[in-house]
Every structure is written in structure tokens, then in C-alpha cells.
Design an enzyme around this catalytic site. Structure first.
Site, PDB file in Angstrom:
ATOM      1  N   ARG A 112      13.763   8.909  11.040  1.00 29.98           N
ATOM      2  CA  ARG A 112      14.306   8.140   9.845  1.00 29.98           C
ATOM      3  C   ARG A 112      13.681   8.265   8.613  1.00 29.98           C
ATOM      4  O   ARG A 112      14.175   7.728   7.443  1.00 29.98           O
ATOM      5  CB  ARG A 112      14.400   6.765  10.355  1.00 29.98           C
ATOM      6  CG  ARG A 112      15.341   6.311  11.510  1.00 29.98           C
ATOM      7  CD  ARG A 112      15.589   4.957  11.442  1.00 29.98           C
ATOM      8  NE  ARG A 112      14.456   4.032  11.698  1.00 29.98           N
ATOM      9  CZ  ARG A 112      14.086   3.739  12.955  1.00 29.98           C
ATOM     10  NH1 ARG A 112      14.796   4.408  14.235  1.00 29.98           N
ATOM     11  NH2 ARG A 112      12.911   3.004  13.191  1.00 29.98           N
TER      12      ARG A 112
ATOM     13  N   ASN B 173       5.496   2.496  -5.654  1.00 31.42           N
ATOM     14  CA  ASN B 173       6.207   2.157  -6.846  1.00 31.42           C
ATOM     15  C   ASN B 173       5.087   2.872  -8.114  1.00 31.42           C
ATOM     16  O   ASN B 173       5.492   3.189  -9.064  1.00 31.42           O
ATOM     17  CB  ASN B 173       5.997   0.736  -7.325  1.00 31.42           C
ATOM     18  CG  ASN B 173       7.096   0.329  -8.426  1.00 31.42           C
ATOM     19  OD1 ASN B 173       7.744   1.064  -8.989  1.00 31.42           O
ATOM     20  ND2 ASN B 173       7.259  -1.033  -8.512  1.00 31.42           N
TER      21      ASN B 173
ATOM     22  N   PRO C 131       0.764  -1.150   0.074  1.00 33.75           N
ATOM     23  CA  PRO C 131       0.177   0.005   0.024  1.00 33.75           C
ATOM     24  C   PRO C 131       0.925   1.308   0.095  1.00 33.75           C
ATOM     25  O   PRO C 131       1.883   1.274   0.769  1.00 33.75           O
ATOM     26  CB  PRO C 131      -0.869  -0.109   1.380  1.00 33.75           C
ATOM     27  CG  PRO C 131      -0.775  -1.575   1.749  1.00 33.75           C
ATOM     28  CD  PRO C 131       0.503  -2.183   0.992  1.00 33.75           C
ATOM     29  N   GLU C 132       0.618   2.247  -0.572  1.00 30.98           N
ATOM     30  CA  GLU C 132       1.142   3.558  -0.656  1.00 30.98           C
ATOM     31  C   GLU C 132       0.488   4.373   0.364  1.00 30.98           C
ATOM     32  O   GLU C 132      -0.621   4.292   1.089  1.00 30.98           O
ATOM     33  CB  GLU C 132       0.999   4.090  -2.168  1.00 30.98           C
ATOM     34  CG  GLU C 132       1.357   3.171  -3.309  1.00 30.98           C
ATOM     35  CD  GLU C 132       2.092   3.711  -4.212  1.00 30.98           C
ATOM     36  OE1 GLU C 132       2.891   5.031  -4.343  1.00 30.98           O
ATOM     37  OE2 GLU C 132       2.325   2.997  -5.279  1.00 30.98           O
TER      38      GLU C 132
END
Length: 268
Positions: free
Chosen positions: A124, A165, A2-3
Site C-alpha cells: 500500500r 509536510n 515525524p517524517e
């Protein structure tokens, strides 16, 4: 995987469903039993997303961090009639509120952390296009110093958080940028345009729940790469004609992920 817009949708949903009241938290599977016990019965104060991480903040300072990874997903059930269904499958974490419940299956990570650990996770991560506190200048600073391909940098969660992606491949096509161009060769104005486009596209994804990247003038009827999937310019369309120029879309592996681009349109 999942984005970022999916995690932000989940954060908004869980904020509506559970925030401001005690939540019953359990681990039917057993793998999150100690973590569930640490927050069970506490009030959920807020739910938030940063990139591909979902955070549930509970009273007393405990925080549940979830990273869905490739296979993770939440499902919801209604408990307004007083009936709580039996868990189905390997439920890592179950949340039950006054009106709704939610089951988490297959996440890459599900753990209880404290405020200091939460700060370490955030430190991070790069800026998230869906957060109002995002600082895109910090991402460009890293990109401008790197000889890595811009396609790799856009997928680096320490550079940009939440871009996956699909958005990576599509935004580079929309701006006609060669995915192999080094970060050092990406101009500040070009990155500003990429960032603005990501913000706009991901907001659409957040609002609608699906990815919309093809401009109406370029949507010539070529179907999506699979039923129920988004219509894209290049993502998962290897060998198919480019929606703009007709050249066959190419694919290659870049740092363990499949990259898609049009060799004619993306020469800039």
C-alpha cells in the site's frame, strides 16, 4: 508528525541496540499486553523502516509494526548497570536488551503482524526515498495520471512513502513549482529532479537527525520558525518574507494539512 528520516534513524538505532539477541518486551500501559507477550524473549532479527512505518522482525516470524503518528515517540535508557527504571507515563511498549532499553509512548499504531500482513502494508506504500530498493518510476506513473495538486500527491503515502509536510513544502519551493499544479502537468524530468533532491535532503536528515533544506546562499539570517526547529524556506513561515525574493510567504489548507509557498517564486 515525524517524517521518514526519523523512522529510519530509529530502525538503525534499534538494529544496533537490540538485533541478534533476545529482547524482553512488555506493555506497562497494558494496551499492547497480548502483542508484547507474543514476542517477549525472542531474538530481534532486524529492524527496518518503510516510509513512516517501523518494523521489528523477531525470530519465529512475528513482526511488530509501529506508526508513531503525531504524538508517538521512543525514549532510551541504559541498563548496563543492571538497573531497569520504573516506567514513566503511559508506556505502550517497553523493550529491554542486554545493555539498553527503549520505551514507546503515544503511537498511532503498535501491533504484531505476520509476514503476509507485512507484505500487505508495503504493497500500500509508495517508494521510500531512503530505501535502496525504491522505484521512483512507480511514483511518477501515479503522479502523471492524477489531476490532484502535486503538493497533495507528495504527501500521499501510497504515492511516496516518508515525505511529510516539511519536505513537501520545501522541495516544491526549491524547484520553484506551484504546489497547486496538477500531477498531470509535472514533467518526468521535473519529478526526477524532485526525487533526487528528496533522496539527498532526507539522507542529510537521516545522518544528522535534523532537517536541513536552506541552501547556504539563501540563508540570510532569518531565524527558524521556532526555537530548535529547522530553518526553512516556506514551511511555517506564513507572512514572513521569502528568503529569495522577499514576497510574503502564503499558507492555505490542502486536504487537511497546512501548505506553505511563495507566490512569486513558485509560479513554474
Amino acid at each position: 508528525m515525524p517524517e521518514g528520516h526519523i523512522l529510519h534513524r530509529l530502525a538503525r538505532l534499534h538494529q544496533r541496540r537490540f538485533a541478534g539477541a533476545p529482547v524482553r518486551v512488555s506493555s506497562p500501559q497494558g494496551r499492547f499486553e497480548a502483542g508484547a507477550a507474543a514476542v517477549d524473549g525472542r531474538s530481534l532479527t532486524r529492524a527496518e523502516a518503510w516510509g513512516k512505518h517501523l518494523f521489528h522482525h523477531y525470530s519465529g516470524g512475528a513482526i511488530v509494526r509501529v506508526h508513531l503518528g503525531i504524538y508517538g515517540q521512543f525514549s532510551e535508557f541504559d541498563v548496563r548497570d543492571g538497573a531497569v527504571p520504573e516506567p514513566v507515563g503511559q508506556v505502550r511498549m517497553r523493550m529491554v536488551g542486554a545493555e539498553y532499553g527503549s520505551d514507546l509512548r503515544g503511537p498511532a499504531a503498535c501491533e504484531v503482524i505476520d509476514e503476509a500482513q507485512h507484505a500487505d502494508v508495503i504493497a500500500r506504500l509508495g517508494p521510500d526515498p531512503l530505501r535502496t530498493d525504491a522505484d521512483p518510476a512507480s511514483a511518477f506513473k501515479r503522479i502523471a495520471k492524477s489531476r490532484k495538486a502535486i503538493a497533495a500527491l507528495l504527501m500521499d503515502q501510497s504515492v511516496l512513502a516518508g515525505v511529510g509536510n516539511v519536505y513537501r513544502s520545501e522541495v516544491l519551493f526549491r524547484h520553484r513549482i506551484d504546489p497547486y499544479r496538477p500531477g498531470t502537468d509535472v514533467g518526468e524530468g521535473e519529478f526526477a529532479a524532485i526525487w533526487a533532491d528528496l533522496v539527498a535532503l532526507m539522507k542529510v536528515g537521516l545522518r544528522r537527525g535534523n532537517i536541513v533544506v536552506v541552501r547556504p546562499e539563501d540563508d540570510h539570517g532569518a531565524p527558524a520558525y521556532a526555537p530548535g526547529k529547522p530553518r526553512t524556506y516556506v514551511y511555517r513561515r506564513a507572512g514572513e518574507p521569502c528568503r529569495v525574493c522577499g514576497t510574503a510567504v502564503r499558507t492555505a489548507e490542502l486536504e487537511g494539512r497546512n501548505l506553505f509557498w511563495c507566490p512569486s517564486c513558485q509560479t513554474g
